[in-house]
Design a protein around this motif. Structure first.
Motif, PDB file in Angstrom:
ATOM      1  N   TYR A 132       1.663  -1.144  -0.050  1.00  0.00           N
ATOM      2  CA  TYR A 132      -0.126   0.302  -0.044  1.00  0.00           C
ATOM      3  C   TYR A 132       1.242   1.091   0.087  1.00  0.00           C
ATOM      4  O   TYR A 132       0.118   2.481  -0.620  1.00  0.00           O
ATOM      5  N   SER A 133       1.882   1.486   1.077  1.00  0.00           N
ATOM      6  CA  SER A 133       3.153   1.957   0.347  1.00  0.00           C
ATOM      7  C   SER A 133       3.108   2.729  -1.074  1.00  0.00           C
ATOM      8  O   SER A 133       3.148   4.025  -1.677  1.00  0.00           O
ATOM      9  N   ALA A 134       3.552   1.566  -1.815  1.00  0.00           N
ATOM     10  CA  ALA A 134       3.843   1.424  -3.555  1.00  0.00           C
ATOM     11  C   ALA A 134       2.754   2.061  -3.834  1.00  0.00           C
ATOM     12  O   ALA A 134       3.006   3.526  -4.561  1.00  0.00           O
ATOM     13  N   PHE A 135       1.489   2.118  -3.862  1.00  0.00           N
ATOM     14  CA  PHE A 135       0.702   2.450  -4.412  1.00  0.00           C
ATOM     15  C   PHE A 135       0.020   3.736  -4.048  1.00  0.00           C
ATOM     16  O   PHE A 135       0.006   4.442  -4.809  1.00  0.00           O
ATOM     17  N   LEU A 136       0.278   4.433  -2.984  1.00  0.00           N
ATOM     18  CA  LEU A 136      -0.150   5.955  -2.447  1.00  0.00           C
ATOM     19  C   LEU A 136       0.854   6.362  -2.576  1.00  0.00           C
ATOM     20  O   LEU A 136       0.755   7.457  -3.359  1.00  0.00           O
TER      21      LEU A 136
END
Length: 69
Positions: free
Chosen positions: A59-63
């Protein structure tokens, strides 16, 4: 996650719900006088290495890719 439309949110929330249940189960065992140092340390180690260092990175990469810093 929901604010920025992270598609993996439902599954990620489920993992956190399971984590809370496991912590509550460990607390119950502890309150009943069961000592679980190895089980507890293994559980926490697995959460840190598998969830925080791997799953949370998704989710860090997505955000980050969607402009959230």
């Amino acid at each position: 996650m929901t604010q920025h439309g992270y598609p993996g949110y439902p599954g990620h929330k489920k993992l956190h719900d399971e984590f809370v249940k496991q912590v509550n189960d460990l607390q119950k065992d502890f309150d009943e006088g069961k000592t679980l140092p190895v089980k507890t340390s293994q559980f926490l180690r697995d959460w840190l290495t598998n969830h925080i260092l791997k799953v949370d990175q998704q989710y860090s990469a997505f955000l980050n890719a969607n402009g959230v810093r």
